[in-house]
Motif scaffolding. Structure first.
Motif, short mmCIF file in Angstrom:
data_model
loop_
_atom_site.label_atom_id
_atom_site.label_comp_id
_atom_site.label_asym_id
_atom_site.label_seq_id
_atom_site.Cartn_x
_atom_site.Cartn_y
_atom_site.Cartn_z
N LYS A 187 -8.58 2.54 2.22
CA LYS A 187 -8.07 1.25 2.69
C LYS A 187 -6.91 1.45 3.67
O LYS A 187 -6.19 2.44 3.58
CB LYS A 187 -7.58 0.42 1.49
CG LYS A 187 -8.73 -0.09 0.64
CD LYS A 187 -8.22 -1.00 -0.48
CE LYS A 187 -9.39 -1.55 -1.25
NZ LYS A 187 -8.96 -2.32 -2.45
N LYS A 188 -6.76 0.48 4.55
CA LYS A 188 -5.69 0.56 5.56
C LYS A 188 -4.37 0.06 4.96
O LYS A 188 -4.38 -0.66 3.95
CB LYS A 188 -6.05 -0.31 6.75
CG LYS A 188 -7.31 0.13 7.46
CD LYS A 188 -7.48 -0.68 8.74
CE LYS A 188 -8.76 -0.31 9.47
NZ LYS A 188 -9.97 -0.63 8.70
N GLU A 189 -3.27 0.42 5.63
CA GLU A 189 -1.94 0.02 5.17
C GLU A 189 -1.86 -1.45 4.79
O GLU A 189 -1.38 -1.81 3.72
CB GLU A 189 -0.92 0.25 6.31
CG GLU A 189 -0.17 1.53 6.21
CD GLU A 189 0.85 1.68 7.33
OE1 GLU A 189 0.96 2.80 7.83
OE2 GLU A 189 1.51 0.69 7.71
N GLU A 190 -2.40 -2.30 5.69
CA GLU A 190 -2.25 -3.74 5.46
C GLU A 190 -3.11 -4.24 4.30
O GLU A 190 -2.86 -5.30 3.74
CB GLU A 190 -2.53 -4.54 6.74
CG GLU A 190 -3.89 -4.32 7.37
CD GLU A 190 -3.93 -3.12 8.33
OE1 GLU A 190 -3.09 -2.20 8.20
OE2 GLU A 190 -4.82 -3.11 9.20
N GLU A 191 -4.10 -3.45 3.89
CA GLU A 191 -4.90 -3.84 2.72
C GLU A 191 -4.24 -3.37 1.42
O GLU A 191 -4.55 -3.87 0.34
CB GLU A 191 -6.30 -3.20 2.80
CG GLU A 191 -7.13 -3.67 3.96
CD GLU A 191 -8.40 -2.85 4.07
OE1 GLU A 191 -9.45 -3.33 3.59
OE2 GLU A 191 -8.36 -1.72 4.60
N SER A 210 -3.32 12.71 2.01
CA SER A 210 -4.51 12.04 2.57
C SER A 210 -5.68 13.02 2.67
O SER A 210 -6.82 12.61 2.80
CB SER A 210 -4.19 11.43 3.93
OG SER A 210 -4.10 12.47 4.89
#
Ligand SMILES: Cc1cc2nc3c(=O)[nH]c(=O)nc-3n(C[C@H](O)[C@H](O)[C@H](O)COP(=O)(O)O)c2cc1C
Length: 222
Positions: A210-214, A30
């Motif tokens: 982007k976030k995990e859920e995206e 990251s």
């Protein structure tokens, strides 16, 4: 059956060890950023060899390994590449790119000038081989873009893990690289990656991931 051998280097690890490593890799990766400001500090050729050979361990369609990595530190070749890239990029930024594209690039603060192509100690140009030539005849390669893309990803990841920086650069069209580097006609330029140390205090654009859920859609059985 074809000749096979036991995956001899596979070391058994506990679920906890694997979980710790995965979390560490997530944090480490990251922190990777595309760097556009390089120090002129040298990087030894052996380091570049190791990073390229790590990248060349990537999987490839039918094991064809359809890539060539050109490693350039010669200042006169870097200068030629910079001049040719800037020529294309000037046209891109002054009419060839759509308004939408320019708008998407705006947050990155990029323009047609590519000083890093001379400052970074190494330029790595990855060529993809749409076919191979053996005994004057053409041999098919498979899933060439996918394979070379994976090898490029390995390379970028290894550069970062080794503590150096790179940029995925695509000064389109890139045919000038074939000419400057005198590559054969079965090789097409894929990516141009300056490699080196980031300049002290190098700035990078403040962009979000982007976030995990995206990113992930899960399909988990009960
Ligand atoms: C296929 C590809 C082509 C790219 N081309 C360029 C480029 O020509 N110039 C540039 O400055 N950045 C280029 N980038 C870098 C992206 O702008 C960058 O990866 C993105 O903004 C995310 O930033 P990060 O790499 O720091 O996470 C490219 C990236 C990819 C994957």
């Amino acid at each position: 059956m074809s000749k096979q051998f036991i995956l001899y280097e596979y070391k058994k690890q506990t679920a906890q060890e694997i979980s710790d490593k995965a979390a560490k890799l997530r944090t480490l990766m990251s922190k990777r950023r595309s760097v556009r400001h390089f120090s002129e500090k040298e990087v030894h050729k052996d380091v570049i060899t190791d990073l390229i050979m790590a990248a060349a361990s990537a999987p490839s369609g039918a094991n064809k390994q359809p890539w060539t990595f050109c490693a350039i530190s010669d200042p006169s070749i870097k200068k030629q590449i910079r001049e040719a890239a800037e020529k294309e990029e000037y046209i891109n930024y002054n009419g060839r790119m759509s308004e939408e594209w320019l708008g998407d690039l705006h947050p990155l603060g990029t323009d047609w000038q590519k000083e890093f192509l001379e400052l970074a100690p190494w330029l790595i140009v990855i060529f993809k081989k749409s076919y191979d030539i053996h005994d004057h005849s053409q041999k098919k390669n498979y899933y060439v873009s996918e394979s070379v893309g994976i090898a490029a990803g390995f390379f970028i990841s290894c550069v970062h893990q080794a503590g150096l920086a790179t940029l995925t650069h695509t000064p389109s069209p890139m045919n000038f690289l074939t000419k400057i580097l005198g590559r054969p006609e079965n090789e097409k330029p894929f990516l141009l990656l300056p490699v080196g140390y980031p300049e002290e205090g190098a700035l990078v654009p403040d962009i979000a991931r982007k976030k995990e859920e995206e990113v992930i859609s899960w399909y988990i059985g009960k």
